[in-house]
Design a protein around this motif. Structure first.
Motif, short mmCIF file in Angstrom:
data_model
loop_
_atom_site.label_atom_id
_atom_site.label_comp_id
_atom_site.label_asym_id
_atom_site.label_seq_id
_atom_site.Cartn_x
_atom_site.Cartn_y
_atom_site.Cartn_z
N THR A 158 0.87 -1.20 -0.03
CA THR A 158 -0.22 -0.06 0.00
C THR A 158 0.93 1.10 0.03
O THR A 158 1.75 1.46 0.96
N MET A 159 0.69 2.02 -1.02
CA MET A 159 1.33 3.37 -1.15
C MET A 159 0.37 4.33 -0.55
O MET A 159 -0.77 4.21 -0.57
N PRO A 160 0.95 5.60 -0.14
CA PRO A 160 2.38 5.84 -0.18
C PRO A 160 3.01 5.43 1.08
O PRO A 160 2.57 5.76 2.47
N ARG A 161 4.28 5.05 1.06
CA ARG A 161 5.00 4.57 2.26
C ARG A 161 6.43 4.13 1.50
O ARG A 161 6.65 3.79 0.35
N ASP A 162 7.59 4.41 2.46
CA ASP A 162 8.82 3.59 1.74
C ASP A 162 9.03 2.27 2.26
O ASP A 162 9.34 1.95 3.46
N VAL A 163 8.98 1.49 1.31
CA VAL A 163 9.27 0.00 1.26
C VAL A 163 10.42 -0.61 1.02
O VAL A 163 10.72 -0.21 -0.26
N THR A 164 11.17 -0.95 2.04
CA THR A 164 12.56 -1.23 1.81
C THR A 164 12.78 -2.94 2.01
O THR A 164 11.85 -3.54 2.64
N GLY A 165 13.82 -3.62 1.33
CA GLY A 165 13.84 -4.90 1.50
C GLY A 165 12.86 -5.63 0.82
O GLY A 165 12.78 -6.98 1.18
#
Length: 369
Positions: A158-165
């Motif tokens: 789900t955006m917006p967010r900063d997804v890493t990994g």
């Protein structure tokens, strides 16, 4: 979208926009208000109604009823990043295509992994996305995040967010690959034709790239002979894997399951030659014949006959070790060097593209060179 009317001290009314973005704030007491727009989940930047861009929030006075109190809000954009590796070796994979696909199937963003396997998708608009990994070279099976084989089973982000990994580990397809070089220089050779043969029939053909590499993707399981030849006629000898100039000497390559046959390399050779001078008894009008042998009783090249006292060259020799014989005008035979038989002859080693000169021959039992 939440819409709020503020008087000089606090919010006095709040409504939510409909599916088409419209709203109405009813029953406001007479006065002046500022109107704020915000998204409950933070998908859009909060904004205020202004009379013109870059102005301070405008005062909206009622009565009368006010229409056209509109706003255009900028979305808060999300990002997804991670690393793509080989499921077998754990090594980083460069050049892998990474796509973010929106819920309606449209493309939300795309990029390609760098040399360390890393990628970053940015500027993703609010909503949900699924991330797909594909290899444009066909070396690996595709995958969806996280480890899914289809978009239906993929994990939605789900955006917006900063997804890493948001990593992926791709399974290699069955393949056969290698590198072709020049024996003399060690450098890669472009444009060499590589042919897979099974049961005596050619089943696949490709050519080497600028770095000498070639690859067959997803060949059928089976046993193959790999042949290399130069369609550009640059003087290279045809050969088989591994470094054989004969089909019977070829090393078979077995492919099965998800086998990755790597290191099926070739070093291309050019033919060499043996040269010298013939001295045959009986004077300069007499002719003698030079024969080069790769084994006892195995002739390596056509016999060359020349007049006594003249030079000879036997060409078209594959790299290897040879013995050289001279048959004189009265059919007497001698061997290099001053030998009476193949077994006692001095070996002559010919490297790729080399002319071994000074192999002088005489039928009178003397040797020069």
């Amino acid at each position: 979208m939440q819409v709020q009317a503020y008087d000089s001290s606090a919010a006095v009314a709040s409504v939510t926009t409909s599916a088409d973005g419209r709203y109405v704030i009813p029953d406001l007491p007479a006065g002046s208000y500022q109107v704020q727009f915000s998204h409950p989940s933070g998908w859009y930047l909060t904004g205020w109604y202004v009379a013109s861009p870059f102005d301070a929030p405008a005062q909206v006075t009622v009565p009368p009823d006010q229409t056209g109190v509109d706003v255009s809000l900028a979305p808060v954009l999300g990002a997804v990043s991670g690393t793509v590796t080989d499921a077998t070796t754990g090594g980083a994979l460069s050049g892998i295509d990474v796509r973010a696909v929106a819920a309606d199937g449209s493309l939300a963003g795309s990029t390609t992994t760098s040399s360390d396997g890393a990628y970053a998708l940015s500027g993703l608009r609010p909503g949900t996305v699924r991330v797909e990994f594909t290899d444009p070279g066909g070396r690996y099976f595709g995958q969806w995040y996280a480890g899914a084989s289809s978009p239906e089973s993929a994990t939605s982000l789900t955006m917006p967010r900063d997804v890493t990994g948001a990593n992926a580990s791709l399974t290699p397809r069955r393949s056969l690959e290698g590198t072709v070089t020049d024996t003399a220089t060690g450098g890669p050779v472009e444009g060499i034709r590589v042919t897979l043969t099974s049961g005596g029939a050619a089943v696949a053909t490709t050519t080497t790239a600028g770095d000498g590499r070639y690859r067959f993707v997803a060949p059928a399981a089976g046993t193959y002979v790999v042949a290399f030849d130069d369609p550009l006629s640059r003087g290279y000898l045809s050969e088989y894997y591994a470094n054989s100039f004969t089909l019977t000497g070829a090393t078979l390559v077995v492919i099965g399951g998800e086998t990755r046959a790597t290191g099926i390399d070739a070093a291309m050779d050019r033919p060499g030659s043996i040269a010298g001078t013939v001295i045959a008894g009986g004077g300069p009008k007499q002719r003698a014949c030079v024969t080069v042998w790769s084994g006892e009783g195995i002739q390596a090249a056509p016999t060359v006959c020349v007049a006594s006292g003249t030079a000879y060259t036997v060409a078209g020799l594959i790299p290897g070790t040879y013995r050289v014989s001279l048959t004189g005008p009265v059919k007497q035979t001698s061997w290099y060097r001053d030998a009476a038989s193949y077994a006692t002859a001095t070996p002559v080693v010919v490297a790729s593209g080399q002319t071994v000169s000074g192999i002088d021959l005489t039928t009178r039992g003397k040797v020069k060179g």
